[in-house]
Design an enzyme around this catalytic site. Sequence first.
Site, PDB file in Angstrom:
ATOM      1  N   SER A 157       0.830  -1.207   0.000  1.00 48.35           N
ATOM      2  CA  SER A 157       0.000   0.000   0.000  1.00 48.35           C
ATOM      3  C   SER A 157       0.863   1.254   0.000  1.00 48.35           C
ATOM      4  CB  SER A 157      -0.917   0.014   1.225  1.00 48.35           C
ATOM      5  OG  SER A 157      -1.550   1.277   1.291  1.00 48.35           O
ATOM      6  N   HIS A 195      -1.332  -1.128  -4.186  1.00 54.40           N
ATOM      7  CA  HIS A 195      -2.608  -0.735  -3.575  1.00 54.40           C
ATOM      8  C   HIS A 195      -2.596   0.773  -3.319  1.00 54.40           C
ATOM      9  CE1 HIS A 195      -6.216  -1.714  -1.140  1.00 54.40           C
ATOM     10  NE2 HIS A 195      -5.784  -0.795  -0.290  1.00 54.40           N
ATOM     11  N   ASP A 251      -4.755   3.939  -1.745  1.00 53.47           N
ATOM     12  CA  ASP A 251      -5.839   4.288  -0.831  1.00 53.47           C
ATOM     13  C   ASP A 251      -6.281   5.732  -1.031  1.00 53.47           C
ATOM     14  OD1 ASP A 251      -6.133   1.895   0.811  1.00 53.47           O
ATOM     15  OD2 ASP A 251      -4.092   2.314   1.487  1.00 53.47           O
ATOM     16  N   MET A 260      -8.785   8.664   0.040  1.00 51.61           N
ATOM     17  CA  MET A 260      -9.643   9.039   1.175  1.00 51.61           C
ATOM     18  C   MET A 260     -10.131  10.475   1.018  1.00 51.61           C
ATOM     19  SD  MET A 260      -7.241   7.637   4.222  1.00 51.61           S
ATOM     20  CE  MET A 260      -6.509   5.995   4.173  1.00 51.61           C
ATOM     21  N   HIS A 267      -8.380   1.600  -4.036  1.00 52.35           N
ATOM     22  CA  HIS A 267      -9.338   1.409  -2.945  1.00 52.35           C
ATOM     23  C   HIS A 267      -9.952   2.769  -2.602  1.00 52.35           C
ATOM     24  CE1 HIS A 267      -9.793   0.208   1.618  1.00 52.35           C
ATOM     25  NE2 HIS A 267     -10.952   0.396   1.028  1.00 52.35           N
ATOM     26  N   MET A 299     -12.047   5.080  -0.550  1.00 51.54           N
ATOM     27  CA  MET A 299     -12.722   5.304   0.733  1.00 51.54           C
ATOM     28  C   MET A 299     -13.360   6.686   0.652  1.00 51.54           C
ATOM     29  SD  MET A 299      -9.791   3.632   3.115  1.00 51.54           S
ATOM     30  CE  MET A 299      -8.620   3.670   1.763  1.00 51.54           C
ATOM     31  N   MET A 347     -11.841  -5.270   5.257  1.00 51.11           N
ATOM     32  CA  MET A 347     -11.044  -4.372   6.093  1.00 51.11           C
ATOM     33  C   MET A 347     -10.782  -5.038   7.444  1.00 51.11           C
ATOM     34  SD  MET A 347     -10.310  -1.673   4.339  1.00 51.11           S
ATOM     35  CE  MET A 347      -9.443  -0.942   5.723  1.00 51.11           C
ATOM     36  N   ASP A 374      -7.016  -6.169   4.239  1.00 47.74           N
ATOM     37  CA  ASP A 374      -6.444  -4.821   4.222  1.00 47.74           C
ATOM     38  C   ASP A 374      -6.393  -4.222   5.624  1.00 47.74           C
ATOM     39  OD1 ASP A 374      -5.505  -2.384   3.418  1.00 47.74           O
ATOM     40  OD2 ASP A 374      -7.310  -1.786   2.331  1.00 47.74           O
ATOM     41  N   GLY A 421      -3.107  -3.851   8.908  1.00 47.56           N
ATOM     42  CA  GLY A 421      -2.412  -4.560   9.977  1.00 47.56           C
ATOM     43  C   GLY A 421      -1.809  -5.896   9.583  1.00 47.56           C
ATOM     44  N   SER A 467       2.585  -0.449   6.124  1.00 56.69           N
ATOM     45  CA  SER A 467       3.702  -0.225   7.050  1.00 56.69           C
ATOM     46  C   SER A 467       4.693  -1.374   7.054  1.00 56.69           C
ATOM     47  CB  SER A 467       3.176  -0.046   8.474  1.00 56.69           C
ATOM     48  OG  SER A 467       2.075   0.804   8.474  1.00 56.69           O
TER      49      SER A 467
HETATM   50  C1  DX5 Z   1      -6.487   1.779   5.597  1.00 61.98           C
HETATM   51  C2  DX5 Z   1      -6.057   1.445   4.195  1.00 61.98           C
HETATM   52  C3  DX5 Z   1      -4.995   0.403   4.127  1.00 61.98           C
HETATM   53  C4  DX5 Z   1      -3.678   0.824   4.719  1.00 61.98           C
HETATM   54  C5  DX5 Z   1      -2.974  -0.395   5.233  1.00 61.98           C
HETATM   55  O1  DX5 Z   1      -7.553   2.644   5.552  1.00 61.98           O
HETATM   56  O2  DX5 Z   1      -7.163   0.958   3.438  1.00 61.98           O
HETATM   57  O3  DX5 Z   1      -4.805  -0.027   2.779  1.00 61.98           O
HETATM   58  O4  DX5 Z   1      -2.852   1.479   3.783  1.00 61.98           O
HETATM   59  O5  DX5 Z   1      -1.872   0.006   5.975  1.00 61.98           O
HETATM   60  P1  DX5 Z   1      -1.134  -0.953   7.007  1.00 61.98           P
HETATM   61  O6  DX5 Z   1      -0.654  -2.157   6.249  1.00 61.98           O
HETATM   62  O7  DX5 Z   1      -0.034  -0.106   7.532  1.00 61.98           O
HETATM   63  O8  DX5 Z   1      -2.141  -1.348   8.059  1.00 61.98           O
HETATM   64 ZN    ZN Z   2      -6.700   0.016   1.422  1.00 59.35          ZN
END
Ligand code: DX5
Ligand code: ZN
Length: 215
Positions: free
Chosen positions: A7, A32, A34, A36, A65, A67, A136, A174, A176, A197
Amino acid sequence: MPIIAPSLLAADFLHLADECTLINNSEADWLHLDVMDGRFVPNISFGLPVIEQVRMVCTKTLDVHLMIEEPEKYTEAFAKAGANILTVHIEACRNLHRNIQQIKALGMKAGVAVNPHTPIHLLTDIIGDIDLVNLMSVNPGFGGQQFIPYTLEKIKQLKQLISERQLQVEIEIDGGVTEHNAATILAAGATVLVAGSSVFKSNDPIDSIARLKRM
Ligand code: DX5
Ligand code: ZN
């Protein structure tokens, strides 16, 4: 072997070209992205202009993705920006079926994302129309959060639904995802691992990707 989708949210935004080159040279399958909007989730990330530029250097499948509220207004724009897979949230769509048809008509694969509080049975009718479910495993909006353990049960339920219908739908997890929990997540039935991360903040992202790939 699982599909690995690092990501970009956890990357160094001052050196995005270098981060894309790193992904190109790795065993990652997808990148990936994200998006937002500060309304659907309590955070704002990046959008169309960044994805357009990433598309110019990234050789991998772009897994976008969304959001955001009212994603149907931007479907065409994300197709033009170069998205290969476009995922919208079930919680953000009043007319999900129409939105899925719109995504597919524009030549993209269609995904549906579900928040941690959304039960799997809400996917019963739409599952036959989509290519991917993004489950998620944290509350969306931020990278670097802890994996929510009951996601494992939801993966099993989703896998059951998909195999009962004899469908080909990717189960993407997706949030953690780390080297410590990836094996358990895959054993439950996941087919795609998103990792922010645990890839970009590691000392050796290429090696972290390779290790996830071999789980
Ligand atoms: C959270 C995102 C994830 C995020 C995952 O809202 O949709 O894709 O980037 O990040 P990590 O792998 O650090 O949890
Ligand atoms: Zn995501």
